[in-house]
Design a protein around this motif. Structure first.
Motif, PDB file in Angstrom:
ATOM      1  N   PHE A   1       1.275   3.130   8.518  1.00 26.32           N
ATOM      2  CA  PHE A   1       0.990   3.184   7.080  1.00 26.32           C
ATOM      3  C   PHE A   1       0.844   1.775   6.501  1.00 26.32           C
ATOM      4  O   PHE A   1      -0.014   1.527   5.651  1.00 26.32           O
ATOM      5  CB  PHE A   1       2.115   3.940   6.373  1.00 26.32           C
ATOM      6  N   LEU A   2       1.648   0.865   6.982  1.00 30.01           N
ATOM      7  CA  LEU A   2       1.682  -0.495   6.433  1.00 30.01           C
ATOM      8  C   LEU A   2       0.364  -1.231   6.657  1.00 30.01           C
ATOM      9  O   LEU A   2      -0.157  -1.885   5.754  1.00 30.01           O
ATOM     10  CB  LEU A   2       2.840  -1.273   7.081  1.00 30.01           C
ATOM     11  N   GLY A   3      -0.175  -1.140   7.865  1.00 27.48           N
ATOM     12  CA  GLY A   3      -1.381  -1.899   8.188  1.00 27.48           C
ATOM     13  C   GLY A   3      -1.070  -3.358   8.489  1.00 27.48           C
ATOM     14  O   GLY A   3       0.038  -3.839   8.235  1.00 27.48           O
ATOM     15  N   ALA A   4      -2.048  -4.063   9.015  1.00 29.46           N
ATOM     16  CA  ALA A   4      -1.835  -5.445   9.457  1.00 29.46           C
ATOM     17  C   ALA A   4      -1.683  -6.402   8.270  1.00 29.46           C
ATOM     18  O   ALA A   4      -2.234  -6.162   7.196  1.00 29.46           O
ATOM     19  CB  ALA A   4      -3.002  -5.888  10.329  1.00 29.46           C
ATOM     20  N   PRO A   5      -0.930  -7.516   8.462  1.00 29.56           N
ATOM     21  CA  PRO A   5      -0.824  -8.529   7.410  1.00 29.56           C
ATOM     22  C   PRO A   5      -2.156  -9.268   7.248  1.00 29.56           C
ATOM     23  O   PRO A   5      -3.015  -9.153   8.120  1.00 29.56           O
ATOM     24  CB  PRO A   5       0.273  -9.462   7.946  1.00 29.56           C
TER      25      PRO A   5
END
Length: 318
Positions: A173-177
């Motif tokens: 859910f967060l995804g890459a920085p």
């Protein structure tokens, strides 16, 4: 004849640019060399719990912990916001060091930096290498953007392999920085802790640190509001500058011997980035140490090994 008392255990408040800054100084013999410790964060000082973990270290050094400007016991609502910059922290560090040299009649000190403190230490060493015998970089910060990307990729890989637990859906859910929102950073740090690569590898050690803070005489419950206020204040004013730091560019060489200590399980500052920096760094002497049972705080997680490592390699004052 009774020998002169040579141990020391004091709290000392310094005034630097009209701000109070608190030191804790402990050691078994004031004739031992000074070790100045720059804490992590920004805004997470160690005075509240660290004595429990440095009994062995105090046999070899007079150990100095300092709640940096705006942190912990050095927090005040009156601190000017414009003074919360890395350049101000560098000046503060140099002033603290010079006070220690004068007070203890020493010519140099050993410098240790942990996490955020290691970022600060590199820049202090650039400006005033003449004040220091050697440097110990613990969980060395080199480039926070690279470190977050490496950590994210590792957690994603492990969680994809397991496809179970709370980390798997959260990290997807967060995804890459890069991440811009506070909630994204919170989720990321939660995933790091759940992956046992955060503050400590074993969660019970983190609870032990919290217990020491709440029950110890240095902080106790009465000073936790200062700790929390200082943490919020420091992160608010220093985070942007922290993410612009790149030691590969700004600190390619250091004029004192350097020793780097990394926890094998650290996902806050993954070793692959700091080790690359270690290989590229130009220094008169350099060594790399990996602590096998540690995550982000090897000096807390393996304190006897930490004390032994520092005492064996701190030979420059002899």
């Amino acid at each position: 004849m009774i020998p002169e008392k040579r141990s020391i255990a004091i709290m000392k408040e310094l005034s630097i640019e009209n701000t109070k800054q608190m030191l804790m100084i402990n050691g078994s013999d004031v004739k031992n060399p000074l070790l100045l410790f720059l804490h992590g964060g920004p805004g997470t000082p160690q005075i509240g719990y660290v004595r429990h973990y440095q009994k062995d270290l105090e046999q070899h050094f007079t150990v100095v912990h300092w709640d940096q400007r705006g942190s912990g016991l050095s927090y005040s609502k009156r601190i000017p916001h414009h003074s919360m910059t890395i350049s101000h922290f560098i000046k503060d560090t140099i002033q603290v060091t010079q006070w220690l040299l004068d007070h203890f009649s020493k010519t140099k000190v050993y410098l240790a930096g942990h996490s955020w403190g290691s970022l600060l230490a590199l820049q202090v060493l650039q400006q005033r290498p003449d004040l220091f015998y050697a440097y110990f970089g613990i969980s060395q910060v080199v480039n926070p953007n690279y470190e977050e990307s490496a950590s994210y990729q590792y957690i994603r890989k492990i969680s994809d392999a397991k496809r179970a637990g709370i980390v798997f859906p959260l990290i997807r859910f967060l995804g890459a920085p890069p991440w811009k929102k506070d909630i994204q950073h919170f989720i990321y740090r939660f995933c790091v802790e759940m992956s046992r690569g955060g503050f400590t590898h074993h969660h019970r050690q983190s609870f032990a640190v919290l217990f020491q803070m709440l029950t110890g005489k240095e902080y106790g419950i009465r000073n936790m509001h200062s700790f929390l206020n200082g943490l919020h204040f420091s992160k608010k004013h220093l985070t942007d500058e922290l993410y612009r730091f790149n030691a590969f560019r700004s600190v390619p060489s250091i004029k004192v011997p350097c020793f780097f200590i990394s926890g094998r399980h650290d996902l806050i500052v993954p070793a692959e980035i700091s080790k690359q920096y270690y290989h590229e760094l130009v220094a008169p002497e350099k060594r790399w140490f990996q602590f096998e049972k540690s995550a982000h705080t090897p000096h807390i997680e393996e304190p006897s090994l930490f004390a032994d490592t520092l005492s064996r390699h701190a030979l420059y004052h002899l």
